[in-house]
Design an enzyme around this catalytic site. Structure first.
Site, PDB file in Angstrom:
ATOM      1  CB  ILE A   1      36.026  42.945  36.146  1.00 27.62           C
ATOM      2  CG1 ILE A   1      37.208  43.373  37.020  1.00 27.62           C
ATOM      3  CG2 ILE A   1      36.521  42.361  34.834  1.00 27.62           C
ATOM      4  CD1 ILE A   1      36.833  43.792  38.422  1.00 27.62           C
TER       5      ILE A   1
ATOM      6  CB  SER B   1      33.217  43.213  23.986  1.00 30.93           C
ATOM      7  OG  SER B   1      32.116  42.713  24.718  1.00 30.93           O
ATOM      8  NE  ARG B   2      32.018  35.893  23.655  1.00 29.23           N
ATOM      9  CZ  ARG B   2      31.802  34.778  24.354  1.00 29.23           C
ATOM     10  NH1 ARG B   2      31.564  33.645  23.705  1.00 29.23           N
ATOM     11  NH2 ARG B   2      31.805  34.791  25.660  1.00 29.23           N
TER      12      ARG B   2
ATOM     13  CE  LYS C   1      40.131  38.634  41.283  1.00 28.65           C
ATOM     14  NZ  LYS C   1      39.067  37.713  41.730  1.00 28.65           N
TER      15      LYS C   1
ATOM     16  CG  ASP D   1      36.488  35.281  41.018  1.00 30.72           C
ATOM     17  OD1 ASP D   1      37.157  35.307  39.975  1.00 30.72           O
ATOM     18  OD2 ASP D   1      35.864  36.271  41.449  1.00 30.72           O
TER      19      ASP D   1
END
Length: 308
Positions: free
Chosen positions: A14, A36-37, A90, A168
């Site tokens: 996203i 970010s991993r 969201k 979702d």
């Protein structure tokens, strides 16, 4: 005014599909870091997680959380505690209690908290809202059906508790309906279909009532292949009002009124800049309230196992 120095937390699908381009196209905000991993982004400061980001000497004013809802409370809480404004993808969290706790923390610290609903930022939503105030509504029906394999390939988190399953995407429809209807509505029936091997539903059939008793129905399904369906139909005494294509198109009394390209995330970042500069928040959690009600009142229906 100086641009808002922004960090994105969670550089997944996203963020890459929507957030990066929207930030680049929005005046008043500059992306300066990501956490970010599993990914990095050229041209900005990169960190393994939000803890490393907040502990660094990189100057940021705000964070945009693009991570799954499970675990997001800790990230948002840390950012607010460090004095950063926060934008929530969201759904805003995995539970109602945690998002209301974040709302209280942001207010106490005088920071902006923005609970975003990208479908509300679609072109037809506000015109439909203005129109329906002037009409007598007889019924509302929502059909929101899409292919989970296309939109969420390999994303196991959506099938876990807190991932919401079919809600979702379904919460996008609820975000529009809660915006355009001129009076509140509440849930009276919820049928939730769960794959035998999943902890979250793959389909939902919901019945609501407005305060006046006007019926509102919603059908969500994640098993639709081919053309996707994102439609909201409002029958009024004056004629039908229909939002299609996720709220980007409006048809009034059979006549197309609005057809517009996708600007949802650009609109969200424009609004975030405005909120930060005005020292205000936007924390409408009503779509998540309706999802919570659906689980609380839900009758469980089991179906065959689902494999990605």
């Amino acid at each position: 005014m100086a641009p808002i120095r922004l960090a994105i937390v969670g550089l997944g699908k996203i963020a890459r599909d929507q957030h990066l381009g929207a930030i680049e196209a929005t005046d008043g905000v500059n992306l300066v870091a990501v956490a970010s991993r599993n990914a990095q982004l050229e041209g900005v400061h990169c960190f393994h997680d939000i803890a490393d980001l907040l502990a660094s000497d990189v100057g940021i004013d705000a964070v945009s959380l693009c991570t799954p809802p499970q675990g997001r409370f800790a990230q948002a809480n840390a950012a607010l505690d460090a004095g950063k404004h926060v934008m929530l993808e969201k759904p805003p969290g995995a539970s109602l209690s945690e998002v209301y706790a974040l709302e209280a923390l942001a207010k106490a610290k005088g920071l902006t908290l923005f609970s975003t609903w990208h479908s509300r930022a679609a072109a037809a939503v506000e015109p439909a809202r203005a129109l329906l105030v002037r009409r007598k509504i007889k019924s509302v029906s929502v059909e929101w059906k899409e292919d989970v394999r296309h939109w969420h390939p390999g994303q196991a988190w959506i099938w876990e508790p807190g991932g919401l399953g079919v809600f979702d995407p379904g919460i996008n429809a609820l975000s529009i309906v809660t915006r355009i209807l001129p009076e509140p509505f509440h849930l009276v029936r919820s049928d939730l279909t769960f794959p035998a091997n999943r902890a979250a539903p793959i389909a939902a059939s919901l019945a609501f009532e407005m305060v006046s008793g006007t019926p509102v129905s919603a059908e969500f399904d994640w098993r639709q292949t081919g053309p996707q369906t994102w439609d909201i139909r409002v029958e009024t005494e004056e004629g039908p009002v229909v939002l299609t294509h996720g709220g980007s198109r409006l048809i009034v009394d059979g006549e197309p009124q609005i057809v517009e390209e996708d600007r949802e995330y650009r609109n969200l970042y424009r609004d975030f800049v405005s909120l930060v500069r005005s020292g205000t928040s936007d924390t409408d959690f009503s779509p998540l309230v309706h999802v919570a009600d659906a689980f609380m009142l839900g009758r469980r229906i089991q179906t065959e196992e689902f494999e990605d």
